[in-house]
Design an enzyme around this catalytic site. Sequence first.
Site, PDB file in Angstrom:
ATOM      1  N   HIS A   1       0.848  -1.194   0.000  1.00 15.42           N
ATOM      2  CA  HIS A   1       0.000   0.000   0.000  1.00 15.42           C
ATOM      3  C   HIS A   1       0.887   1.248   0.000  1.00 15.42           C
ATOM      4  CE1 HIS A   1      -2.610  -3.190   1.517  1.00 15.42           C
ATOM      5  NE2 HIS A   1      -3.646  -2.455   1.165  1.00 15.42           N
TER       6      HIS A   1
ATOM      7  N   HIS B   1      -3.843   2.920  -3.965  1.00 18.05           N
ATOM      8  CA  HIS B   1      -4.134   2.591  -2.563  1.00 18.05           C
ATOM      9  C   HIS B   1      -3.477   1.279  -2.162  1.00 18.05           C
ATOM     10  CE1 HIS B   1      -6.484   2.038   1.171  1.00 18.05           C
ATOM     11  NE2 HIS B   1      -6.556   0.770   0.787  1.00 18.05           N
TER      12      HIS B   1
ATOM     13  N   GLU C   1     -19.492  -4.078  23.034  1.00 22.14           N
ATOM     14  CA  GLU C   1     -18.602  -5.231  23.235  1.00 22.14           C
ATOM     15  C   GLU C   1     -17.352  -5.168  22.358  1.00 22.14           C
ATOM     16  OE1 GLU C   1     -22.722  -6.637  24.380  1.00 22.14           O
ATOM     17  OE2 GLU C   1     -21.856  -5.541  22.685  1.00 22.14           O
TER      18      GLU C   1
ATOM     19  N   HIS D   1     -29.879 -15.984  23.222  1.00 24.52           N
ATOM     20  CA  HIS D   1     -28.905 -15.685  24.265  1.00 24.52           C
ATOM     21  C   HIS D   1     -28.163 -16.929  24.758  1.00 24.52           C
ATOM     22  CE1 HIS D   1     -30.627 -11.762  24.192  1.00 24.52           C
ATOM     23  NE2 HIS D   1     -30.068 -11.361  25.316  1.00 24.52           N
TER      24      HIS D   1
END
Length: 713
Positions: free
Chosen positions: A47, A291, A448, A510
């Site tokens: 890059h 890029h 999280e 869950h």
Amino acid sequence: MPEPARKPEGIEQLSSASLEWSDLDRQSVDVVRALAMDAVEKAGSGHPGTAMSLAPAAYLLFQRVLRHDPSDPKWAGRDRFVLSCGHSSLTLYIQLYLSGYGLTLDDLKSLRQWGSLTPGHPEYGHTLGVETTTGPLGQGIGNAVGMAMAARRERGLFDPDAAEGASPFDHMIWCFASEGDLEEGISHEVSALAGHQKLGNLAVVFDSNHISIEDDTQIALSEDISKRYEAYGWHVLEVDWTATGEYQEDVQALYAAMEAARAETDRPTFIKLRTVIGWPAPNKQNTGKIHGSALGADEVAATKRVLGMDPEKSFDVPGEVLDHAREVVQRGRALRAEWDEGYQAWRSANPERAELFDRISGRKLPEGWDKALPSFEIGSQVATRKASGEVLSALAPVLPELWGGSADLAESNNTTMKGEPSFIPDEYQTKEFPGSRYGRTLHFGIREHGMGAILNGIALHNGTRPYGGTFLVFSDYMRPSVRLAALMKLPVTYVWTHDSIGLGEDGPTHQPIEHLWALRAIPGLDVVRPADANETAAAWKAVLEHDDRPAGLALTRQNVPTLEGTGDADAVARGGYVLQDASNGQPAVVLIGTGSEVQLAVEARTILESQGIPTRVVSMPCVEWFQAQDPAYKQTVLPPAVRARVAVEAGIPLGWREFVGDAGEVLGLDHFGASAPYKTIYEQFGLTADRVVAAAKASLAKTGADKGETTGN
């Protein structure tokens, strides 16, 4: 047309004469661009574009702004630099080479090659001067936020009363980020929290070049990122090198913005730097082609001509350029010597805190710390999440380096140490959670993924030991950060509760089914599922005694019986051990259990023994610890001659076949859970002692041990 630049608040107050930027500096920046082109060209991949356009910013930071000493890369008083856009690794590698960190020109020539110090993305612990492993976009920003939080916590531990900027523990965290970093959702989580925490020791330089792999970012990105950061509560500055209609690298304006960032102590600073990727490549600048791929020989030559360089020369670093850049070593040594005077004065005035600093920095545990661990009465019914909470509260006075919290699940995860204040600006403390900026209990909010990256940054910063909690099923949200913790061998602890169908009524959304083995698949991560309260305490002891890898504690919501024999910390630390042996010492069958299912194995053993079948119960809280034992020990636990085996765990059976062998049986779940009281779910899905007994007999039958009885015919 470029967008109008926002007035860089506060910059005009800084002296424009404060930066000396010579022709040799400008030449050095052009050498950086040429090295970026040459390295990618030789590697055949990489890059180059961002490394070219960020060359002035990176050179400015390392030469004039960053407080660092290349001759002492681990200097405690240094600023930290995080390259969040890790794909542009040359942005960092070239500065490490020029600054004198030990990288050589040959290392740059070996970019992305086997065994080199210059892998495709920077790797912590592999290359001196690399503060964190980056590449997965957005993670680096999260690490930087964690480092800034750790710096504040450490100042509170070691030097809380010093005036602002007067402590040897005052330093900055600098981060370079790209559009890709800010598009990833994790950037929102960590940046919002950084603004809320008012981390004035954090500065992000956002390389706004409007190009990603799919070329112009307009195809997928249109929000005003500066306004977004203003909404987070950051100090936002803009430096636009395209503002005049021609590309002009106004290094003075960027320097002023960086100095303004250092001067701002009540908010993190966001510097939006408008660049043109790949400048000044005549044909490929400002395109997606530059890029993530080599420019090609013709474009490299054309660019070098624009820069006034010899297109026939490759990796050409004039001696005067290298000598000039290496002067930063003397600057760094002078800064460190000045810092050391204050540091030594602090040590003399604070001998106890200095001793604590030495211990924590060396990640050494205090003598006899484990005596504070609680023990639980055999026969008592205690959820392992509750036992974990009691462990944390008991350890709080003896391990000040241990700190953490939860992703808005503190009451469920039991991650709050009793009586410990929250880590929060004074004005944001609440009745439920009083605290201060130097507090201990972390509140990540429902973030999280951000929590995972911040925990990594905390662990990277110096020596404190962070932990973070959520439900095990939501480890999915933080998995990329967990993987990077394992890759970097960071001592981060995850408190993952509600670890099975045993959470009951919340149902299949869950109830983690595949998560235990999915996490065990991450190399270097210890997944620990203790059987009861005493095994939980022993597990915490083993986790904290490891300083070279992360661990996840998978803990029950429901109460489980405290069994006899689970409090042997040495046995638990081996990952698998004989909890109850066969009555005759010669087992015909071995039952292996983890977590809340160990009790099922114990009940099944009672039944099998009553039927004359000698049965051993093995508790295996951590597969990784068990696998690390020597073969002789593993054979004493799982004798090869005993082929009749059963493994029982409330999750997918994947992985247990290795332990039970071709004659063994695995009792688990190969489907999602259900919503009902947990005892009903266990019964309906066949996770019972009777089913373990039946599986044991099936395994015995496979080995030929089930001979039947004479019928008289």
